[in-house]
Design a protein around this motif. Sequence first.
Motif, PDB file in Angstrom:
ATOM      1  N   GLY A 170      11.018   2.906   3.234  1.00  0.00           N
ATOM      2  CA  GLY A 170      11.073   1.510   2.863  1.00  0.00           C
ATOM      3  C   GLY A 170       9.965   0.654   3.443  1.00  0.00           C
ATOM      4  N   ASN A 171       8.885   1.275   3.948  1.00  0.00           N
ATOM      5  CA  ASN A 171       7.844   0.452   4.568  1.00  0.00           C
ATOM      6  C   ASN A 171       6.935  -0.185   3.510  1.00  0.00           C
ATOM      7  N   THR A 172       6.015  -0.995   3.963  1.00  0.00           N
ATOM      8  CA  THR A 172       5.144  -1.738   3.063  1.00  0.00           C
ATOM      9  C   THR A 172       4.222  -0.808   2.284  1.00  0.00           C
ATOM     10  N   GLN A 173       3.773  -1.306   1.135  1.00  0.00           N
ATOM     11  CA  GLN A 173       2.835  -0.544   0.320  1.00  0.00           C
ATOM     12  C   GLN A 173       1.408  -0.676   0.828  1.00  0.00           C
ATOM     13  N   ASN A 174       1.138  -1.667   1.670  1.00  0.00           N
ATOM     14  CA  ASN A 174      -0.224  -1.926   2.127  1.00  0.00           C
ATOM     15  C   ASN A 174      -0.779  -0.741   2.922  1.00  0.00           C
ATOM     16  N   TYR A 175      -1.926  -0.250   2.497  1.00  0.00           N
ATOM     17  CA  TYR A 175      -2.587   0.884   3.142  1.00  0.00           C
ATOM     18  C   TYR A 175      -1.661   2.094   3.263  1.00  0.00           C
ATOM     19  N   THR A 176      -0.764   2.270   2.298  1.00  0.00           N
ATOM     20  CA  THR A 176       0.170   3.385   2.398  1.00  0.00           C
ATOM     21  C   THR A 176      -0.555   4.725   2.365  1.00  0.00           C
ATOM     22  N   ASN A 177      -1.744   4.777   1.778  1.00  0.00           N
ATOM     23  CA  ASN A 177      -2.504   6.027   1.729  1.00  0.00           C
ATOM     24  C   ASN A 177      -3.025   6.412   3.112  1.00  0.00           C
ATOM     25  N   TRP A 178      -3.126   5.429   4.012  1.00  0.00           N
ATOM     26  CA  TRP A 178      -3.636   5.687   5.357  1.00  0.00           C
ATOM     27  C   TRP A 178      -2.491   5.894   6.343  1.00  0.00           C
ATOM     28  N   ARG A 179      -1.420   5.096   6.198  1.00  0.00           N
ATOM     29  CA  ARG A 179      -0.272   5.252   7.091  1.00  0.00           C
ATOM     30  C   ARG A 179       0.599   6.439   6.664  1.00  0.00           C
ATOM     31  N   ARG A 180       0.561   6.804   5.404  1.00  0.00           N
ATOM     32  CA  ARG A 180       1.446   7.750   4.720  1.00  0.00           C
ATOM     33  C   ARG A 180       2.868   7.190   4.657  1.00  0.00           C
ATOM     34  N   SER A 181       3.640   7.705   3.738  1.00  0.00           N
ATOM     35  CA  SER A 181       5.011   7.247   3.559  1.00  0.00           C
ATOM     36  C   SER A 181       5.931   8.459   3.606  1.00  0.00           C
ATOM     37  N   GLN A 182       6.974   8.461   2.785  1.00  0.00           N
ATOM     38  CA  GLN A 182       7.920   9.572   2.804  1.00  0.00           C
ATOM     39  C   GLN A 182       7.357  10.764   2.022  1.00  0.00           C
ATOM     40  N   ASP A 183       6.233  11.275   2.496  1.00  0.00           N
ATOM     41  CA  ASP A 183       5.539  12.314   1.748  1.00  0.00           C
ATOM     42  C   ASP A 183       6.236  13.663   1.825  1.00  0.00           C
ATOM     43  N   TYR A 184       7.282  13.761   2.668  1.00  0.00           N
ATOM     44  CA  TYR A 184       8.077  14.986   2.623  1.00  0.00           C
ATOM     45  C   TYR A 184       8.729  15.140   1.258  1.00  0.00           C
TER      46      TYR A 184
ATOM     47  N   ASP B  39      -2.887  -2.207  -2.933  1.00  0.00           N
ATOM     48  CA  ASP B  39      -3.306  -1.167  -1.992  1.00  0.00           C
ATOM     49  C   ASP B  39      -4.784  -0.882  -2.159  1.00  0.00           C
ATOM     50  N   VAL B  40      -5.395  -0.485  -1.053  1.00  0.00           N
ATOM     51  CA  VAL B  40      -6.804  -0.090  -1.025  1.00  0.00           C
ATOM     52  C   VAL B  40      -6.889   1.268  -0.361  1.00  0.00           C
ATOM     53  N   LYS B  41      -7.541   2.208  -1.029  1.00  0.00           N
ATOM     54  CA  LYS B  41      -7.711   3.536  -0.443  1.00  0.00           C
ATOM     55  C   LYS B  41      -8.762   3.476   0.662  1.00  0.00           C
ATOM     56  N   MET B  42      -8.358   3.922   1.854  1.00  0.00           N
ATOM     57  CA  MET B  42      -9.300   3.950   2.968  1.00  0.00           C
ATOM     58  C   MET B  42     -10.485   4.869   2.637  1.00  0.00           C
ATOM     59  N   PHE B  43     -11.681   4.441   3.028  1.00  0.00           N
ATOM     60  CA  PHE B  43     -12.935   5.196   2.873  1.00  0.00           C
ATOM     61  C   PHE B  43     -13.378   5.309   1.414  1.00  0.00           C
ATOM     62  N   SER B  44     -12.730   4.584   0.506  1.00  0.00           N
ATOM     63  CA  SER B  44     -13.129   4.597  -0.900  1.00  0.00           C
ATOM     64  C   SER B  44     -14.270   3.611  -1.125  1.00  0.00           C
ATOM     65  N   ASP B  45     -14.779   3.588  -2.362  1.00  0.00           N
ATOM     66  CA  ASP B  45     -15.825   2.608  -2.693  1.00  0.00           C
ATOM     67  C   ASP B  45     -15.317   1.190  -2.489  1.00  0.00           C
ATOM     68  N   ALA B  46     -14.065   0.937  -2.860  1.00  0.00           N
ATOM     69  CA  ALA B  46     -13.506  -0.405  -2.695  1.00  0.00           C
ATOM     70  C   ALA B  46     -13.373  -0.770  -1.221  1.00  0.00           C
ATOM     71  N   SER B  47     -12.947   0.197  -0.406  1.00  0.00           N
ATOM     72  CA  SER B  47     -12.814  -0.059   1.023  1.00  0.00           C
ATOM     73  C   SER B  47     -14.178  -0.357   1.647  1.00  0.00           C
ATOM     74  N   LYS B  48     -15.172   0.411   1.266  1.00  0.00           N
ATOM     75  CA  LYS B  48     -16.516   0.194   1.800  1.00  0.00           C
ATOM     76  C   LYS B  48     -17.092  -1.156   1.368  1.00  0.00           C
ATOM     77  N   ALA B  49     -16.649  -1.616   0.177  1.00  0.00           N
ATOM     78  CA  ALA B  49     -17.148  -2.905  -0.317  1.00  0.00           C
ATOM     79  C   ALA B  49     -16.456  -4.080   0.359  1.00  0.00           C
ATOM     80  N   GLY B  50     -15.359  -3.818   1.088  1.00  0.00           N
ATOM     81  CA  GLY B  50     -14.711  -4.880   1.845  1.00  0.00           C
ATOM     82  C   GLY B  50     -13.391  -5.374   1.307  1.00  0.00           C
TER      83      GLY B  50
END
Length: 657
Positions: free
Chosen positions: A417-431, A559-570
């Motif tokens: 139930g955590n936030t969607q923000n940066y979920t790709n970096w924090r990870r979620s219930q990926d089990y 959400d913004v994927k960490m280390f992606s083009d969008a992340s690098k652009a700010g």
Amino acid sequence: MIFSMVKAALCFFSLLLVPSLTLPAIAAKHKPAAHEPAATPPTAPIVLHVDLTDAPRHILHAHETIPVSAGALTLEYPQWIPGDHRPTGPIDNLTGVFIRANGKDILWRRDEVDMYGIHLTVPESVTSLDVSYDFLAVPGGTGSDEDDATSANMAVLEWNSVVLYPAHIPVADIPITASITVPDGWKSGTALTPAQQSGPTQSSNETSFQTVPVYTLVDSPLITGRYFREIPLAPEITPKHYLDVAGEAPEDVEIKPATLDSFSRLVREASTLYQSHHYETYHFVLSLSDTVRSEGLEHHQSSDNGLPEKGLSDESMAMLDADLLPHEFTHSWNGKYRRPIGLATPDYATPQRGDLLWVYERMTQYWGNVLATRSGLWTPEQFREALALTAANLDQKPGRTWRNLEDTAIAAQILRGNTQNYTNWRRSQDYYPEGELVWLDADTTIRQLTHGQKSLNDFAVKFLAVGGNTPPTVVPYTFDDIVNDLNSVVAYDWRGFLTERLTSHANHAPLGGIEHGGYKLVYQDQPTNFEKAGLGRRDSLDAFYSVGLRVRKDGTISDVKMFSDASKAGFAPQWKIVAINDIGYSDEGFKDALKRAKGSSSEPITFIVSNDNHFRTLKLDYHGGEKYPHLERDNSVPDLLDDILKPLVPPATVPAK
């Protein structure tokens, strides 16, 4: 769930000739601390009455008569709700708590550490307490899914929201006799057995149920509504199965014959796959409402399922949620009957350990998705489209480089139930999703090792049918049990196989099952029909697999994927895209900008973004066009994936009773 065998089923494991941890053994580990009062199981049942006549106003009234002895007493409200995997008991919605004896009020005091426990002293000569309270069934509670389970036309009662019981006693040892009162004209469905049963559906305002343990009561959700039907499924199969459905309008509960046929096929396919039943009847409790919460919660003899009001009649919605009932049904075998030892707790106060949730949940999700396809709720193509999304989401999560799969299970209670923000970096219930890839890999590996003679179907029988047909009971398992049962199907280094996938910090998802199944994960410039439906439901744009952004309809970045083009652009989550290339934001404008920039090495895409009304310009130097995940057939590899999806029971065949 209902334990019809009462005492025999209450002891849980002694009748099974398999290694298991008995309930008394579990209970022995749960003893009150030195300052807490000792407790013994009551000799008479708690009597609980729940008045649902104010359910349309989101208020449930409850009264308990609790047998007691003189002296110190602690009453407990359920905290760790089975299936929630975290302490979500909605105690903040418990109000108006009054405790009386012989007509006199008794003072009580909440425990200063355990917010779910209340202490009192029972006077001499008092043998029972009258306890009354209300439950406010409104949104905005602790995060538990029970807190918005009512509407003008229906109510879903999860009994844990309306029960107090003596602490420090295993809940399987506390008998309780429950009854309900519902609004005029409402009908109800549950796996509980009415005390005087005149039929599977009770139409009177008040219904009393047979005495069961608190464990069974909490495990047996009830649905009641103005527009209600109970529909038998696969009637030739014993034990009997029912769909208990309530809607917001009469037409909501007029289920299409093809859908009902698929639900019956689901019962047949699961019975054939698992070759056992661990219940005496099974009820799919289903609410169809845009007001009542969406839900999927497993129980021994039923499941609590919540869909949007048009969740079965709208083809797009039905496709997106087709795995819900198969998933929760499978939990009756995997999760309720076979349960990780860390989740086999004696009560609702003992913390749970979730390290094996990748078995509990995602093997269930794997089988749920397979059963959805075998029963006709999904087509094989829809299964593959859903799997492509699962694989791509996991393959695009840089957070896997620091948090492994096992930790997503151990940390379930803080990730759920955590936030969607940066979920790709924090990870979620990926089990859940990554576990599905692991079990697909196991299935295709078994098929390869045995040249198609065996599969994960054989493991399902070995693991889930142990002990044969049983009443509701619990047989805990460990990691070693998983390894041993896999080796009994085919000898292999299963310990190494699973350990590698559980502890890996690889940058990419484990796609071996897809590849061994005859497919490859690829990206194309158009989304699949499945992804289109999902984007339509969320009213959003998915540029995650291209530039690394997910954007809502109004331009807000989710959400913004960490280390992606969008992340690098700010770019950052919760910022709002105001304009793209000097034109006001729209989904179509974003996709058009990606198309125009494709293949070009010249000008970047220009964005004007707002961060709390502070505006800035960002330039995105990306020229790869739109990208959406698909599974593409690899003709150099046998098509094992499609073999997995073939029904075990031909659709036109009705098994003999």
